[in-house]
Design a protein around this motif. Structure first.
Motif, short mmCIF file in Angstrom:
data_model
loop_
_atom_site.label_atom_id
_atom_site.label_comp_id
_atom_site.label_asym_id
_atom_site.label_seq_id
_atom_site.Cartn_x
_atom_site.Cartn_y
_atom_site.Cartn_z
N CYS A 77 34.42 -47.40 -30.88
CA CYS A 77 35.38 -48.50 -30.83
C CYS A 77 35.98 -48.75 -32.22
CB CYS A 77 34.72 -49.76 -30.30
SG CYS A 77 35.85 -50.81 -29.36
N VAL A 78 35.16 -48.68 -33.25
CA VAL A 78 35.67 -48.89 -34.62
C VAL A 78 36.64 -47.78 -35.00
CG1 VAL A 78 35.01 -48.92 -37.06
CG2 VAL A 78 33.66 -50.20 -35.39
N ILE A 79 36.26 -46.53 -34.74
CA ILE A 79 37.11 -45.39 -35.11
C ILE A 79 38.39 -45.38 -34.28
CG2 ILE A 79 37.25 -42.87 -35.19
CD1 ILE A 79 34.15 -42.91 -35.49
N GLY A 80 38.25 -45.59 -32.97
CA GLY A 80 39.42 -45.59 -32.10
C GLY A 80 40.39 -46.70 -32.41
N ARG A 81 39.85 -47.88 -32.70
CA ARG A 81 40.71 -49.01 -33.06
C ARG A 81 41.40 -48.80 -34.41
NH1 ARG A 81 42.59 -52.42 -29.24
NH2 ARG A 81 41.04 -53.82 -28.39
N THR A 82 40.78 -48.02 -35.27
CA THR A 82 41.37 -47.76 -36.59
C THR A 82 42.47 -46.71 -36.52
OG1 THR A 82 39.27 -48.32 -37.66
CG2 THR A 82 40.87 -47.07 -38.96
N PHE A 83 42.23 -45.63 -35.76
CA PHE A 83 43.16 -44.50 -35.78
C PHE A 83 43.94 -44.30 -34.47
CE2 PHE A 83 39.83 -43.36 -38.88
CZ PHE A 83 40.63 -43.13 -39.99
N GLY A 84 43.60 -45.02 -33.41
CA GLY A 84 44.23 -44.80 -32.11
C GLY A 84 45.64 -45.34 -32.02
N GLY A 85 46.25 -45.15 -30.84
CA GLY A 85 47.66 -45.51 -30.67
C GLY A 85 47.91 -46.71 -29.81
N SER A 86 46.84 -47.42 -29.39
CA SER A 86 47.00 -48.56 -28.49
C SER A 86 46.53 -49.85 -29.14
CB SER A 86 46.20 -48.33 -27.20
OG SER A 86 46.14 -49.49 -26.41
N LYS A 87 47.22 -50.95 -28.85
CA LYS A 87 46.81 -52.26 -29.35
C LYS A 87 45.53 -52.75 -28.69
CE LYS A 87 51.58 -54.07 -29.57
NZ LYS A 87 52.45 -55.15 -29.06
N TYR A 88 45.38 -52.39 -27.42
CA TYR A 88 44.38 -53.07 -26.60
C TYR A 88 43.17 -52.23 -26.22
CZ TYR A 88 48.77 -55.64 -25.81
OH TYR A 88 49.94 -56.31 -25.98
N GLN A 89 43.26 -50.93 -26.32
CA GLN A 89 42.25 -50.07 -25.72
C GLN A 89 40.86 -50.27 -26.31
OE1 GLN A 89 42.24 -45.71 -23.82
NE2 GLN A 89 43.24 -45.82 -25.78
N VAL A 90 39.86 -50.33 -25.42
CA VAL A 90 38.46 -50.42 -25.82
C VAL A 90 37.85 -49.04 -25.63
CG1 VAL A 90 36.20 -51.43 -25.31
CG2 VAL A 90 38.27 -52.85 -25.18
N TYR A 91 37.26 -48.51 -26.69
CA TYR A 91 36.68 -47.17 -26.66
C TYR A 91 35.18 -47.25 -26.46
CZ TYR A 91 41.18 -45.98 -28.78
OH TYR A 91 42.52 -45.85 -29.03
N GLY A 92 34.63 -46.24 -25.82
CA GLY A 92 33.20 -46.20 -25.62
C GLY A 92 32.79 -45.13 -24.63
N PRO A 93 31.50 -45.09 -24.26
CA PRO A 93 31.02 -44.13 -23.25
C PRO A 93 31.74 -44.37 -21.93
CG PRO A 93 29.19 -45.19 -24.39
CD PRO A 93 30.42 -45.95 -24.76
N THR A 94 32.13 -43.32 -21.25
CA THR A 94 32.81 -43.46 -19.97
C THR A 94 32.18 -42.56 -18.92
OG1 THR A 94 34.47 -41.79 -20.56
CG2 THR A 94 35.02 -44.08 -21.03
N ALA A 95 32.38 -42.95 -17.68
CA ALA A 95 31.77 -42.22 -16.56
C ALA A 95 32.27 -40.79 -16.47
CB ALA A 95 32.06 -42.97 -15.26
N ALA A 96 33.52 -40.55 -16.88
CA ALA A 96 34.10 -39.21 -16.75
C ALA A 96 33.35 -38.17 -17.58
CB ALA A 96 35.57 -39.23 -17.15
#
Length: 467
Positions: A77-96
């Protein structure tokens, strides 16, 4: 701001990718910063409480340890929020990612005579390669191509993964595999569709009814509370209730706890883990291509879907998400997260939706979620060991049930018989074969049929023009 206003050259994209305070922060101003920070903190708190049991469950379903899920969810979540392209997205483990990573650990981990460290080192290796590929794809503007994956196949593989998750967690709810492990027996219910079903019938005499009770209770309480309000941390309350019951009224009923399988949960979370390779053979080389392809596909498709959904759900009227920067952020997540006891992560649809509904407006919500999650896990590590495995199974079955959305299936059905058939094909092939085989074969069939029909249509038009 429209999509075409984003940089269109590799150099321009690289410059944007390393601009950390970009348009994603446009809703944070001097006039509203107090209100915005409060809303982001509240959203981070709600998501953190929901995410801990889910992250533990995802990690264990993958063949990893509970703390790996906690670490992966916070760091991603820290890395994704720092470098990602979305304002809102929450990053983490996913079922896929469950069937992908579970397959790697099943082949290279303890279940097949290997070591946990060997399997984790190999996972880090393929994840880093995947991350580099995603970064290159983002630099060269491949983000938009993730949207070309047909919705029928996306819905199909989501349904297929939901079925796979439910099946691979049957042993936790039924008390079969855990019971066998403790007795030193060899039965393993985690496998393919037919293996799992046959294993259930072979072990009906080992089923623990109290374990089933706790699994069903966890599922019902979680689902019921979240229907009342997303502000109620349903998974945490359900987990607490099941843990209290298993340690008091059901203490002598043979309920298997997390500590019985995984021992104590350490709270020294950040430990550097290095990539490694098994002895290089043709099979290992094939597996490298397989797992890298799977991680890139899941990362790309799910992150773009999640970002697009987030903009719609938040009614974002300003700058939309940047798919190319999202690919870059995903690449950074896949490179850095596994190096610190984590594993590949991506945008989490349910947690992103919860965050938005709870009031999130900027990437700050993701930072708050990560800090709160790690803090809670640090002080609660001893109590997390006491959670019944049936409770973890109940939470994951709840996750699986949320992945199957009747409205999406109806939408595909209305799109035509071919689209519906492709959805059904993908949904069946993913649990029967494996994730990548099911999805890739579906994509090949889909675009081959579309190509044939397009050629046939062009031939008919040409014949009419000639006549």
């Amino acid at each position: 701001m429209n999509r075409q206003h984003f940089p269109t050259t590799p150099l321009g994209r690289i410059k944007l990718f390393f601009t950390l305070f970009d348009s994603r922060w446009e809703d944070l101003t001097k006039a509203n910063w107090v209100t915005t920070v409060y809303r982001d903190f509240s959203a981070g708190l709600i998501v953190a409480m929901t995410a801990i049991p889910m992250a533990m469950g995802f990690a264990m379903a993958m063949g990893m340890r509970p703390e790996n899920g906690i670490i992966a969810g916070a760091l991603a979540c820290v890395i994704g929020r720092t470098f990602g392209g979305s304002k809102y997205q929450v990053y983490g483990p996913t079922a896929a990612f469950i069937p992908v990573i579970a397959a790697l650990f099943a082949k290279y981990g303890p279940a097949n005579g290997g070591a946990f460290e060997t399997a984790h080192g190999f996972l880090i290796f393929v994840s880093i390669i995947s991350g580099v590929i995603l970064i290159v794809m983002g630099i060269f503007g491949f983000g938009r191509y993730a949207k070309l994956v047909p919705n029928s196949i996306i819905v199909g593989f989501t349904v297929g993964i939901a079925v796979a998750i439910a099946l691979t967690n049957m042993e936790d709810i039924l008390g079969i595999e855990s019971f066998a492990d403790l007795l030193g027996q060899d039965e393993d219910i985690k496998g393919g569709l037919f293996h799992n079903l046959s294993a259930v019938f072979r072990n009906l005499d080992k089923i623990n009814l109290w374990s089933i009770f706790l699994g069903v209770l966890t599922f019902a309480v979680t689902k019921g509370l979240l229907r009342i309000s997303i502000f109620i941390p349903g998974p945490v309350i359900a987990m607490g209730l099941a843990t209290v019951l298993s340690s008091t009224l059901l203490a002598d009923k043979g309920i298997i706890l997390v500590k019985d399988i995984y021992g104590s949960i350490p709270n020294n979370f950040f430990v550097l883990t290095r990539p490694s390779l098994p002895i290089l053979t043709t099979g290992v080389i094939v597996d490298i291509f397989y797992f890298v392809g799977a991680i890139v596909f899941v990362s790309g498709v799910e992150s773009i879907l999640c970002s697009s959904m987030a903009d719609k759900l938040a009614n974002n009227q300003k700058t939309p998400f940047n798919p190319d920067k999202e690919f870059f952020g995903q690449g950074m997540v896949q490179i850095l997260t596994p190096l610190v006891q984590g594993f590949p992560c991506t945008g989490a649809l349910a947690r992103t939706a919860t965050s938005i509904k709870a009031g999130a407006q900027t990437p700050l919500a993701g930072y708050f979620k990560a800090i709160i999650k790690l803090s809670m896990a640090y002080f609660l590590a001893h109590y997390l060991e006491l959670i019944p495995m049936a409770c973890i199974g109940g939470i994951l079955v709840w996750v699986a049930s949320n992945m199957i959305k009747p409205s999406e299936i109806k939408e595909i059905k209305h799109a035509g018989k071919f689209e519906f058939a492709m959805m059904v094909y993908t949904a069946v092939m993913v649990p029967v074969t494996d994730f990548l085989t099911g999805v890739l074969s579906a994509l090949i069939i889909y675009f081959s049929v579309k190509y044939i029909y397009r050629k046939r249509g062009q031939s008919q038009v040409s014949l009419r023009e000639q006549s």
